[in-house]
Design an enzyme around this catalytic site. Structure first.
Site, short mmCIF file in Angstrom:
data_model
loop_
_atom_site.label_atom_id
_atom_site.label_comp_id
_atom_site.label_asym_id
_atom_site.label_seq_id
_atom_site.Cartn_x
_atom_site.Cartn_y
_atom_site.Cartn_z
N SER A 87 1.01 -1.37 0.30
CA SER A 87 -0.22 -0.30 -0.08
C SER A 87 0.64 1.36 0.22
CB SER A 87 -0.91 0.02 1.22
OG SER A 87 -0.37 -0.03 2.59
N THR A 140 -1.80 3.60 4.26
CA THR A 140 -0.88 4.47 4.42
C THR A 140 -0.46 4.60 5.79
OG1 THR A 140 -3.01 5.79 2.98
CG2 THR A 140 -0.68 6.91 4.07
N THR A 160 1.82 6.88 0.62
CA THR A 160 1.10 5.32 0.11
C THR A 160 0.64 5.36 -1.63
OG1 THR A 160 -1.70 4.48 0.27
CG2 THR A 160 -1.46 7.38 -0.68
N ARG A 162 -7.12 8.57 -10.53
CA ARG A 162 -7.81 8.87 -8.52
C ARG A 162 -6.46 9.01 -7.98
NH1 ARG A 162 -6.90 6.77 -2.93
NH2 ARG A 162 -8.08 6.70 -1.79
N THR A 192 -4.71 7.73 7.53
CA THR A 192 -5.07 6.65 7.20
C THR A 192 -6.07 5.13 6.77
OG1 THR A 192 -4.06 3.88 6.61
CG2 THR A 192 -4.75 4.41 8.80
N GLY A 193 -6.68 4.80 5.59
CA GLY A 193 -8.24 4.06 5.58
C GLY A 193 -8.08 5.00 4.33
#
Ligand code: GLY
Length: 324
Positions: free
Chosen positions: A87, A186, A204, A214, A237-238
């Protein structure tokens, strides 16, 4: 992940800082107040289990009296270089067309910021973000311009699609299935140096198999990262779309400014995200960590399973956060 299981109290609460809280906010804060930890300086905290080696590397730099931005970069490099972390950086999940595109940002103690987005074939986007901050009049460079800027500063073009990531991508192209809770890990790293000054960085490869073009929250100052040396710092993060729409890191720092602890501030920001989610059963993940000027630190997440690494003079370990 249900707010309904929280116990609400009847009267509002006034914190020692004199801030009046709404009933629901006060109730949820009471449930997590004990979770904050405090550390002497220097200290580094960083998202996920890859935050353990990252904080160790950053702390080693800080304890040797080195520059905090060098420590942030060095810590984040441990994840960017590791192909097993799918990631971040080399070995990160590609987009739907098989291109690895990287996002990163950095902020220093003076509130200066630099970021890169949609950067291809450069292994250490955090270092390019730092150069954007230090060598240009801009905050963000994207795509081909960011790559040319990196090349002009001596970075080398590299293939970032590892064999394992390529195999997973080919499998995804065939099956079109992915666990959305597992693909936004991330790395965000926040540190305080021995003089009490704060900086942070985020890096990330973004969402796995994302639509080409994106860009997530990581290069957006205030979304995935915010540092105010008078107050503290936060990073996220996420699922980046959720973080961007709530400007979560800025919100966490502003809540700490109002007197909330790092854990409390992270919980408030997660609740803000949760309130906006239409499908409450969705298992998307967002994790926030924060540190304040006193060396208190904490985190909170939308879903189960978030943790972060911490390194200081007495420990280097992983801590779980509470979640909604
Ligand atoms: N938080 C990383 C991303 O969604 O791109």
């Amino acid at each position: 992940m249900k707010q309904t299981r929280r116990k609400f109290i009847k009267s509002g609460i006034v914190l020692s800082s004199g801030i009046a809280l709404s009933n629901s906010t006060a109730a949820s804060i009471l449930s997590t107040k004990a979770k904050d930890q405090k550390s002497s300086f220097p200290i580094a905290i960083s998202t996920w289990s890859h935050g353990v080696p990252a904080t160790k590397a950053a702390y080693d730099y800080l304890s040797n009296g080195k520059n905090i931005l060098d420590a942030i970069e060095t810590g984040i490099h441990t994840a960017e270089s590791n192909p097993e972390i799918m990631s971040v950086g080399y070995g990160g999940f590609p987009d739907a067309e098989g291109n690895v595109t990287l996002d990163a940002s950095i902020m220093d103690k003076n509130g200066n910021a630099g970021s890169v987005a949609y950067l291809k074939n450069i292994k250490h986007p955090i270092s390019v973000a730092r150069l954007v901050m230090e060598k240009t009049d801009h905050v963000m460079l994207v795509g081909e311009g960011a790559k040319q800027f990196a090349l002009s500063h001596g970075f080398k073009e590299e293939n970032l699609l590892s064999d394992a990531a390529k195999a997973d991508w080919l499998r995804w192209k065939h099956e079109q299935e992915i666990d959305s809770s597992e693909n936004h890990d991330t790395i965000g790293l926040l540190a305080i140096d021995k003089d009490g000054n704060i900086s942070g960085g985020v890096s990330t490869s973004g969402a796995a198999y994302k639509l080409p073009g994106r860009v997530g929250d990581s290069p957006i100052i205030g979304a995935a990262l915010y540092v105010d040396n008078e107050i503290g710092a936060a990073c996220a993060t996420g699922l980046g779309e959720l973080v961007m729409e709530s400007v979560s890191s800025f919100l966490v720092v502003e809540k700490m400014r109002e007197g909330y602890s790092p854990t409390e501030a992270c919980e408030i920001a997660i609740q803000r995200i949760y309130k906006r989610i239409e499908n409450k059963e969705n298992k998307n993940q967002v994790g926030l960590i924060a540190i304040n000027k006193n060396g208190e630190y904490g985190g909170f997440s939308l879903s189960k399973g978030f943790d972060f690494g911490i390194a200081n003079s007495s420990e280097n370990r992983l801590l779980k956060t509470d979640h909604l």
